[in-house]
Enzyme design. Sequence first.
Site, PDB file in Angstrom:
ATOM      1  N   ASP A  21       4.648  -9.495  -9.420  1.00 44.55           N
ATOM      2  CA  ASP A  21       4.845  -9.980 -10.793  1.00 44.55           C
ATOM      3  C   ASP A  21       3.507 -10.338 -11.437  1.00 44.55           C
ATOM      4  OD1 ASP A  21       6.182 -10.746 -13.050  1.00 44.55           O
ATOM      5  OD2 ASP A  21       6.945 -12.634 -12.248  1.00 44.55           O
ATOM      6  N   HIS A  38       0.135  -2.447 -15.090  1.00 39.31           N
ATOM      7  CA  HIS A  38       0.907  -1.706 -14.077  1.00 39.31           C
ATOM      8  C   HIS A  38      -0.005  -0.730 -13.328  1.00 39.31           C
ATOM      9  CE1 HIS A  38       4.481  -3.544 -15.524  1.00 39.31           C
ATOM     10  NE2 HIS A  38       4.577  -2.859 -16.653  1.00 39.31           N
ATOM     11  N   LEU A 132       4.071   1.701   9.921  1.00 40.86           N
ATOM     12  CA  LEU A 132       4.722   0.862   8.907  1.00 40.86           C
ATOM     13  C   LEU A 132       5.785   1.663   8.139  1.00 40.86           C
ATOM     14  CD1 LEU A 132       4.575  -1.773   7.011  1.00 40.86           C
ATOM     15  CD2 LEU A 132       3.056  -0.397   5.579  1.00 40.86           C
TER      16      LEU A 132
END
Length: 247
Positions: A21, A38, A132
């Site tokens: 955020d 972004h 991962l």
Amino acid sequence: MIEDKRIDLAKLPKHVAIIMDGNGRWAKNKGEHRMFGHQHGVKSVRDCTEAAAELGIKFLTLYAFSTENWSRPKEEVDALMELLVHTILAETPTLNKNNVRLLAIGNLKSLPGKCYEQLQEAMAETAQNSGLTLVLALSYSSKWEIVEAVKNIAQEVKDGNLTTDQINDLTIEQHLTTKEIPHPELLIRTSGEHRISNFLLWQIAYAELYFTETLWPDFDRTAFFEAIVDYQTRERRFGKTSEQLIS
Ligand code: FPP
């Protein structure tokens, strides 16, 4: 190389989830358009993915686009989808190089065709990787996920494959989009907001919560390591007393 010597590699969370955020505010602080934030957020995605992979964390889930985000201005939604397609396309070779498997959760069918196809392709191309697992939550909300699970369970009861008495925790678990993924032990939210915003509500029942003022585009590998160090100071009791944990 893990430069933060405070991290105990024997006490890592298996799964870290992040509510990314603050991209908009970061851009605004610089007098730029929201998309600038972004775009810079992608660098933090890369940093955290790399840091998690290096540590040996098995799952990293990123809240990239919520069900509620569809109500943002069309221009921003379109640009975000474009950025997602572009990033996924550009990063797939690096994911493969680093043995990272890509998964996605959410109402993927609601994504623009190009985005959906790119995602499916990247998931197929990285499916064999065993390091991962990077989980992107896209067009995701916890309430959506729970409603879907309830509908599917109800159908199984209706079809006679399940009785209401047989429904338990595990039944719900097995009908969530995260059924193959362990629950996150650590949930991070950036940008000083102290909310969960409809993210993994069932799965974070016992997660440790970590809130930081840092805006997402500034959340780099050092910030990620700091969150892990903080997590490692917590005593996870699961409803027990401290004394019970020692004995
Ligand atoms: C929240 O900041 C961020 C988002 C809704 C989008 C997150 C997307 C990225 C970081 C880009 C690409 C991601 C991937 C996984 C490739 P905000 O816009 O709510 O910021 P604000 O609260 O300051 O307005």
